[in-house]
Design a protein around this motif. Structure first.
Motif, PDB file in Angstrom:
ATOM      1  N   ALA A 160     -22.128 -16.502  -4.209  1.00 59.75           N
ATOM      2  CA  ALA A 160     -22.073 -16.363  -2.749  1.00 59.75           C
ATOM      3  C   ALA A 160     -23.334 -15.703  -2.187  1.00 59.75           C
ATOM      4  O   ALA A 160     -23.905 -16.181  -1.206  1.00 59.75           O
ATOM      5  CB  ALA A 160     -20.831 -15.580  -2.332  1.00 59.75           C
ATOM      6  N   GLN A 161     -23.761 -14.618  -2.814  1.00 55.80           N
ATOM      7  CA  GLN A 161     -24.919 -13.883  -2.303  1.00 55.80           C
ATOM      8  C   GLN A 161     -26.177 -14.751  -2.293  1.00 55.80           C
ATOM      9  O   GLN A 161     -26.876 -14.834  -1.280  1.00 55.80           O
ATOM     10  CB  GLN A 161     -25.144 -12.606  -3.126  1.00 55.80           C
ATOM     11  CG  GLN A 161     -26.325 -11.757  -2.678  1.00 55.80           C
ATOM     12  CD  GLN A 161     -26.156 -11.175  -1.278  1.00 55.80           C
ATOM     13  OE1 GLN A 161     -25.060 -10.795  -0.875  1.00 55.80           O
ATOM     14  NE2 GLN A 161     -27.240 -11.112  -0.526  1.00 55.80           N
ATOM     15  N   GLU A 162     -26.439 -15.416  -3.411  1.00 49.89           N
ATOM     16  CA  GLU A 162     -27.675 -16.214  -3.465  1.00 49.89           C
ATOM     17  C   GLU A 162     -27.637 -17.390  -2.483  1.00 49.89           C
ATOM     18  O   GLU A 162     -28.643 -17.687  -1.823  1.00 49.89           O
ATOM     19  CB  GLU A 162     -27.969 -16.711  -4.890  1.00 49.89           C
ATOM     20  CG  GLU A 162     -26.842 -17.489  -5.531  1.00 49.89           C
ATOM     21  CD  GLU A 162     -27.200 -18.055  -6.915  1.00 49.89           C
ATOM     22  OE1 GLU A 162     -28.221 -18.754  -7.034  1.00 49.89           O
ATOM     23  OE2 GLU A 162     -26.436 -17.796  -7.870  1.00 49.89           O
ATOM     24  N   VAL A 163     -26.484 -18.037  -2.376  1.00 52.50           N
ATOM     25  CA  VAL A 163     -26.377 -19.161  -1.447  1.00 52.50           C
ATOM     26  C   VAL A 163     -26.545 -18.666  -0.006  1.00 52.50           C
ATOM     27  O   VAL A 163     -27.235 -19.292   0.799  1.00 52.50           O
ATOM     28  CB  VAL A 163     -25.038 -19.904  -1.609  1.00 52.50           C
ATOM     29  CG1 VAL A 163     -24.859 -20.942  -0.511  1.00 52.50           C
ATOM     30  CG2 VAL A 163     -24.969 -20.580  -2.969  1.00 52.50           C
ATOM     31  N   ALA A 164     -25.943 -17.527   0.281  1.00 52.76           N
ATOM     32  CA  ALA A 164     -26.071 -16.951   1.622  1.00 52.76           C
ATOM     33  C   ALA A 164     -27.540 -16.684   1.941  1.00 52.76           C
ATOM     34  O   ALA A 164     -28.021 -17.006   3.034  1.00 52.76           O
ATOM     35  CB  ALA A 164     -25.257 -15.665   1.732  1.00 52.76           C
ATOM     36  N   GLU A 165     -28.253 -16.136   0.964  1.00 53.31           N
ATOM     37  CA  GLU A 165     -29.671 -15.849   1.190  1.00 53.31           C
ATOM     38  C   GLU A 165     -30.469 -17.130   1.401  1.00 53.31           C
ATOM     39  O   GLU A 165     -31.377 -17.181   2.233  1.00 53.31           O
ATOM     40  CB  GLU A 165     -30.231 -15.047   0.009  1.00 53.31           C
ATOM     41  CG  GLU A 165     -29.769 -13.601   0.034  1.00 53.31           C
ATOM     42  CD  GLU A 165     -30.125 -12.829  -1.234  1.00 53.31           C
ATOM     43  OE1 GLU A 165     -30.906 -13.357  -2.069  1.00 53.31           O
ATOM     44  OE2 GLU A 165     -29.624 -11.705  -1.395  1.00 53.31           O
ATOM     45  N   LEU A 166     -30.081 -18.166   0.668  1.00 53.75           N
ATOM     46  CA  LEU A 166     -30.733 -19.464   0.852  1.00 53.75           C
ATOM     47  C   LEU A 166     -30.531 -19.952   2.288  1.00 53.75           C
ATOM     48  O   LEU A 166     -31.484 -20.364   2.965  1.00 53.75           O
ATOM     49  CB  LEU A 166     -30.147 -20.476  -0.147  1.00 53.75           C
ATOM     50  CG  LEU A 166     -30.525 -21.938   0.061  1.00 53.75           C
ATOM     51  CD1 LEU A 166     -32.029 -22.143  -0.138  1.00 53.75           C
ATOM     52  CD2 LEU A 166     -29.745 -22.859  -0.885  1.00 53.75           C
ATOM     53  N   LEU A 167     -29.289 -19.876   2.752  1.00 49.99           N
ATOM     54  CA  LEU A 167     -28.989 -20.327   4.113  1.00 49.99           C
ATOM     55  C   LEU A 167     -29.797 -19.533   5.137  1.00 49.99           C
ATOM     56  O   LEU A 167     -30.380 -20.103   6.059  1.00 49.99           O
ATOM     57  CB  LEU A 167     -27.488 -20.179   4.410  1.00 49.99           C
ATOM     58  CG  LEU A 167     -26.562 -21.112   3.626  1.00 49.99           C
ATOM     59  CD1 LEU A 167     -25.105 -20.859   3.992  1.00 49.99           C
ATOM     60  CD2 LEU A 167     -26.913 -22.577   3.887  1.00 49.99           C
ATOM     61  N   VAL A 168     -29.837 -18.226   4.945  1.00 51.86           N
ATOM     62  CA  VAL A 168     -30.586 -17.377   5.882  1.00 51.86           C
ATOM     63  C   VAL A 168     -32.068 -17.748   5.862  1.00 51.86           C
ATOM     64  O   VAL A 168     -32.715 -17.838   6.914  1.00 51.86           O
ATOM     65  CB  VAL A 168     -30.387 -15.885   5.550  1.00 51.86           C
ATOM     66  CG1 VAL A 168     -31.342 -15.017   6.353  1.00 51.86           C
ATOM     67  CG2 VAL A 168     -28.942 -15.479   5.818  1.00 51.86           C
ATOM     68  N   SER A 169     -32.583 -18.000   4.671  1.00 50.66           N
ATOM     69  CA  SER A 169     -34.002 -18.364   4.570  1.00 50.66           C
ATOM     70  C   SER A 169     -34.281 -19.709   5.238  1.00 50.66           C
ATOM     71  O   SER A 169     -35.412 -20.012   5.611  1.00 50.66           O
ATOM     72  CB  SER A 169     -34.447 -18.392   3.106  1.00 50.66           C
ATOM     73  OG  SER A 169     -33.984 -19.572   2.481  1.00 50.66           O
ATOM     74  N   CYS A 170     -33.238 -20.525   5.388  1.00 56.93           N
ATOM     75  CA  CYS A 170     -33.396 -21.813   6.068  1.00 56.93           C
ATOM     76  C   CYS A 170     -33.106 -21.695   7.567  1.00 56.93           C
ATOM     77  O   CYS A 170     -33.040 -22.702   8.275  1.00 56.93           O
ATOM     78  CB  CYS A 170     -32.474 -22.864   5.469  1.00 56.93           C
ATOM     79  SG  CYS A 170     -32.901 -23.320   3.785  1.00 56.93           S
ATOM     80  N   GLY A 171     -32.874 -20.481   8.044  1.00 55.89           N
ATOM     81  CA  GLY A 171     -32.738 -20.280   9.480  1.00 55.89           C
ATOM     82  C   GLY A 171     -31.324 -20.168  10.002  1.00 55.89           C
ATOM     83  O   GLY A 171     -31.106 -20.009  11.199  1.00 55.89           O
ATOM     84  N   ILE A 172     -30.327 -20.261   9.122  1.00 59.89           N
ATOM     85  CA  ILE A 172     -28.932 -20.102   9.558  1.00 59.89           C
ATOM     86  C   ILE A 172     -28.710 -18.662  10.013  1.00 59.89           C
ATOM     87  O   ILE A 172     -29.088 -17.725   9.326  1.00 59.89           O
ATOM     88  CB  ILE A 172     -27.962 -20.439   8.397  1.00 59.89           C
ATOM     89  CG1 ILE A 172     -27.961 -21.933   8.112  1.00 59.89           C
ATOM     90  CG2 ILE A 172     -26.548 -19.939   8.689  1.00 59.89           C
ATOM     91  CD1 ILE A 172     -27.170 -22.775   9.080  1.00 59.89           C
ATOM     92  N   MET A 173     -28.107 -18.509  11.181  1.00 57.96           N
ATOM     93  CA  MET A 173     -27.940 -17.166  11.749  1.00 57.96           C
ATOM     94  C   MET A 173     -26.498 -16.682  11.755  1.00 57.96           C
ATOM     95  O   MET A 173     -26.207 -15.554  12.147  1.00 57.96           O
ATOM     96  CB  MET A 173     -28.480 -17.151  13.184  1.00 57.96           C
ATOM     97  CG  MET A 173     -29.984 -17.312  13.269  1.00 57.96           C
ATOM     98  SD  MET A 173     -30.878 -16.073  12.282  1.00 57.96           S
ATOM     99  CE  MET A 173     -30.615 -14.622  13.312  1.00 57.96           C
ATOM    100  N   ALA A 174     -25.571 -17.548  11.337  1.00 54.12           N
ATOM    101  CA  ALA A 174     -24.163 -17.139  11.305  1.00 54.12           C
ATOM    102  C   ALA A 174     -23.487 -17.747  10.083  1.00 54.12           C
ATOM    103  O   ALA A 174     -23.646 -18.945   9.815  1.00 54.12           O
ATOM    104  CB  ALA A 174     -23.452 -17.587  12.575  1.00 54.12           C
TER     105      ALA A 174
END
Lengths: 223, 223
Positions: A160-174
């Motif tokens: 979960a943590q790594e995927v979340a960081e991936l999403l954030v790095s791609c600009g996801i804000m929520a």
DNA sequence: TAGATTGTTAATCGATTAACAATC
DNA sequence: TAGATTGTTAATCGATTAACAATC
């Protein structure tokens, strides 16, 4: 004109969807008006609380009559921001992810899951209901090409943590996190958990209380 | 000896599973002690709050050192009542119900789904993971023959109320409701919702706030 | 009109947070 | 020892609830 959402208490926000469901039901049954008293009665709340909540949406009622159902529905939908459609991607196409992708209730909330991503190549190219499944490694490209606001996380806790960081790095804000893991992300990212453990903990606690209440009653009875 | 659970605030109860997950992780990594400061840092909480929460479990720490992880784990598990195993039945073997039946995390909570029931005869006799699926009409007999505490509801909203009433009439005293419907049941029945709409409402509200915060910042910047 | 229901202001309640002495 | 961390008591904060005048 717009009621500033920032002042609405979270507990009120949490009750709004219940009002909304009930109001829609009344509307389908052909009712035009409803009183806070009735809503409270039906939902097991106190009338005063319902009135306070409703006042947050900016709608005013008429003494003795109540509130106009259609106006109340519109106001709640607007207050929740559910009148703008929001696109989301799903990460994790396991049992839970699959159920989320196929869930038909989301359009009520203005939420649309436009794509799913999984690490397991067996799932690539398949569809979960209407939702196509791609490789996790396609996330970055997908998010560059499509405007997506929300990431729905249904991967194992371990990832979960790594995927979340991936999403954030791609600009996801929520991020709407269904994984049983507390995410540690930058302040600016909005994270909302739907955690089975938390929900079950509350159920367990309530059951325990109920049992000790009963014990209490029998103790008193014996005096 | 027993810490009376009735006094533990619900917000604290909701945080306990997060502590528990983290503590187990530390334990696997071979750690013996942990401070409230560390837990707080990791979970985005304030140390004072973690200490208050921990004190509800009855565990005392040592200044400068912190708390013994294994004792804290035991205390939290006990506080939540997760040290006694609880049997549950699932009603509704759709996508969500199926995901719940197959979910392997429940034994952490001492929860075991022992049977599932569905109205659709195509599903009867099948298994969702380890969980056999029976006809809804078998619920009453099943509950007479087996001691089951909890009913997990994953049926369409339309049928949630009637199924809940059926469960209550069969003696079920606690219902974990995944259907998007507010149930109206006798006081004595414990109901806990896991409502996607509510969770998403909070996410929507937080996003809205974040956006108006940003607006606020740019406004201020322009001054 | 009488009485049910509304909206507002103030009181209460409960959780979070601050302050600080105790202690390892 | 010095300083980090604990546990407790008190202050603060925010939501719920009560009280009541306004009104249809």
């Amino acid at each position: 004109m717009d009621i500033p959402n920032r002042d609405i208490p979270i507990p009120t926000i949490k009750r709004l969807p219940s009002y909304l469901r009930l109001l829609k039901q009344y509307q389908e049954e052909g009712q035009k008006m409803v009183s806070a008293t009735t809503l409270a009665e039906e939902l097991g709340l106190k009338p005063i609380q319902v009135r306070k909540d409703i006042s947050c949406t900016g709608i005013e009622g008429r003494p003795k009559v109540g509130f106009t159902i259609s106006r109340l529905i519109d106001a709640i939908v607007h207050t929740l921001g559910w009148d703008n459609s929001t696109d989301a991607i799903l990460v994790g196409a396991g049992h839970l992810g699959s159920a989320l992708a196929r869930y038909e209730g989301f359009d009520t909330y203005g939420l649309k899951i436009v794509a799913a991503f999984d690490i397991d190549e067996v799932k690539w190219g398949a569809k979960l209901g209407e939702v196509p499944v791609y490789s996790i490694s396609d996330i970055s490209d997908y998010l560059k090409a499509h405007h997506v606001n929300i990431g729905v996380l249904a991967v194992p806790a371990m990832h979960a943590q790594e995927v979340a960081e991936l999403l954030v790095s791609c600009g996801i804000m929520a991020i709407w996190n269904f994984a049983p893991k507390d995410l540690k992300l930058p302040e600016r990212v909005v994270v909302q958990r739907t955690d089975l453990a938390t929900s079950f903990a509350v159920l367990s606690a309530k059951v325990k209380r109920k049992i000790s209440d009963e014990d209490l009653v029998s103790e008193v009875d014996e005096w």
